[in-house]
Design a protein around this motif. Structure first.
Motif, PDB file in Angstrom:
ATOM      1  N   LYS A  17    -117.470  34.888  11.245  1.00 25.64           N
ATOM      2  CA  LYS A  17    -117.277  33.915  10.166  1.00 25.64           C
ATOM      3  C   LYS A  17    -117.770  34.456   8.825  1.00 25.64           C
ATOM      4  O   LYS A  17    -117.209  34.158   7.778  1.00 25.64           O
ATOM      5  N   LEU A  18    -118.841  35.244   8.856  1.00 26.01           N
ATOM      6  CA  LEU A  18    -119.437  35.742   7.617  1.00 26.01           C
ATOM      7  C   LEU A  18    -118.729  36.970   7.047  1.00 26.01           C
ATOM      8  O   LEU A  18    -118.715  37.167   5.829  1.00 26.01           O
ATOM      9  N   HIS A  43    -110.385  31.961   2.422  1.00 24.62           N
ATOM     10  CA  HIS A  43    -111.029  31.022   3.333  1.00 24.62           C
ATOM     11  C   HIS A  43    -111.589  29.902   2.477  1.00 24.62           C
ATOM     12  O   HIS A  43    -112.234  30.145   1.472  1.00 24.62           O
ATOM     13  N   PHE A  44    -111.307  28.690   2.877  1.00 24.22           N
ATOM     14  CA  PHE A  44    -111.801  27.558   2.129  1.00 24.22           C
ATOM     15  C   PHE A  44    -112.767  26.776   2.997  1.00 24.22           C
ATOM     16  O   PHE A  44    -112.345  26.133   3.954  1.00 24.22           O
ATOM     17  N   PHE A  65    -123.101  25.631   9.177  1.00 26.43           N
ATOM     18  CA  PHE A  65    -121.812  26.250   8.896  1.00 26.43           C
ATOM     19  C   PHE A  65    -120.740  25.169   8.858  1.00 26.43           C
ATOM     20  O   PHE A  65    -120.558  24.456   9.837  1.00 26.43           O
ATOM     21  N   PRO A  66    -119.998  25.062   7.755  1.00 26.38           N
ATOM     22  CA  PRO A  66    -118.910  24.086   7.715  1.00 26.38           C
ATOM     23  C   PRO A  66    -117.706  24.628   8.484  1.00 26.38           C
ATOM     24  O   PRO A  66    -117.645  25.819   8.809  1.00 26.38           O
ATOM     25  N   HIS A 122    -122.799  33.479  20.366  1.00 27.51           N
ATOM     26  CA  HIS A 122    -123.009  32.724  19.130  1.00 27.51           C
ATOM     27  C   HIS A 122    -123.236  33.659  17.947  1.00 27.51           C
ATOM     28  O   HIS A 122    -122.735  33.415  16.850  1.00 27.51           O
ATOM     29  N   ALA A 123    -123.990  34.718  18.157  1.00 25.38           N
ATOM     30  CA  ALA A 123    -124.231  35.690  17.087  1.00 25.38           C
ATOM     31  C   ALA A 123    -122.913  36.325  16.661  1.00 25.38           C
ATOM     32  O   ALA A 123    -122.624  36.452  15.463  1.00 25.38           O
ATOM     33  N   THR A 124    -122.093  36.688  17.630  1.00 25.35           N
ATOM     34  CA  THR A 124    -120.794  37.307  17.334  1.00 25.35           C
ATOM     35  C   THR A 124    -119.910  36.356  16.541  1.00 25.35           C
ATOM     36  O   THR A 124    -119.256  36.765  15.573  1.00 25.35           O
ATOM     37  N   GLU A 125    -119.900  35.082  16.910  1.00 21.23           N
ATOM     38  CA  GLU A 125    -119.102  34.083  16.181  1.00 21.23           C
ATOM     39  C   GLU A 125    -119.559  33.985  14.729  1.00 21.23           C
ATOM     40  O   GLU A 125    -118.731  33.925  13.810  1.00 21.23           O
ATOM     41  N   LYS A 126    -120.864  33.968  14.511  1.00 19.19           N
ATOM     42  CA  LYS A 126    -121.387  33.862  13.139  1.00 19.19           C
ATOM     43  C   LYS A 126    -121.042  35.103  12.330  1.00 19.19           C
ATOM     44  O   LYS A 126    -120.669  35.015  11.161  1.00 19.19           O
ATOM     45  N   ILE A 127    -121.148  36.269  12.948  1.00 21.67           N
ATOM     46  CA  ILE A 127    -120.804  37.523  12.258  1.00 21.67           C
ATOM     47  C   ILE A 127    -119.337  37.480  11.828  1.00 21.67           C
ATOM     48  O   ILE A 127    -119.010  37.802  10.681  1.00 21.67           O
TER      49      ILE A 127
END
Length: 159
Positions: free
Chosen positions: A65-66, A142-143, A130-131, A58-63
């Motif tokens: 995305k950011l 990125h929209f 997170f949308p 989950h942390a990797t996914e958020k990184i």
């Protein structure tokens, strides 16, 4: 009311009706509990400090995305977290640890410091969510568009 059950098929049908009714009740209760007044607020996080606590999937996914938005991220392993790191007052914190109780404690510490916090997969403890993100083609654009606003029949895709 009382039911007289005469066949195995009738017993099974009644059991299924009760399961469905209980499932609907739980869903409605969950929706009420998680019904936060979230406003779709877009903010420039380029060069803003952010903190991610946890190093799993989950942390990797958020990184990931950011990253395209250019924040300055500090990543801390869950087992190495110490409260004083929050004294740097990051703009936001994402808690993605495996220990739910510790995640809740960290969220409380963030709120005490007025730091926006997102506890992954635990909306009750989130100040922001997170949308869904749509990226297109070869551009890096990125929209962020909340998924519930996408209506193919009303707004056909220009892409």
């Amino acid at each position: 009311s009382r039911f007289i059950i005469t066949t195995e098929a009738q017993r099974e049908a009644l059991l299924m009706m009760n399961l469905q009714r209980n499932s609907l009740k739980r869903t409605e209760e969950d929706q009420r509990r998680n019904n936060m007044a979230l406003f779709p607020f877009f903010i420039n996080i380029e060069n803003q400090t952010g903190m991610i606590i946890g190093t799993g999937k989950h942390a990797t996914e958020k990184i990931e995305k950011l990253k395209p938005y250019g924040p300055k991220l500090t990543i801390i392993k869950e087992d190495e977290f110490q409260e004083h790191v929050l004294d740097t007052l990051p703009a936001f914190v994402i808690v993605a640890g495996e220990d739910r109780e510790q995640n809740h404690k960290i969220a409380k510490m963030c709120r005490e410091r007025r730091i926006l916090v997102n506890v992954v997969d635990d909306q009750e403890y989130c100040d922001f969510i997170f949308p869904s993100l749509i990226s297109h083609g070869k551009t890096a654009e990125h929209f962020p568009i909340p998924h519930w606003n996408i209506r193919k029949d009303i707004h056909p895709s220009p892409w």
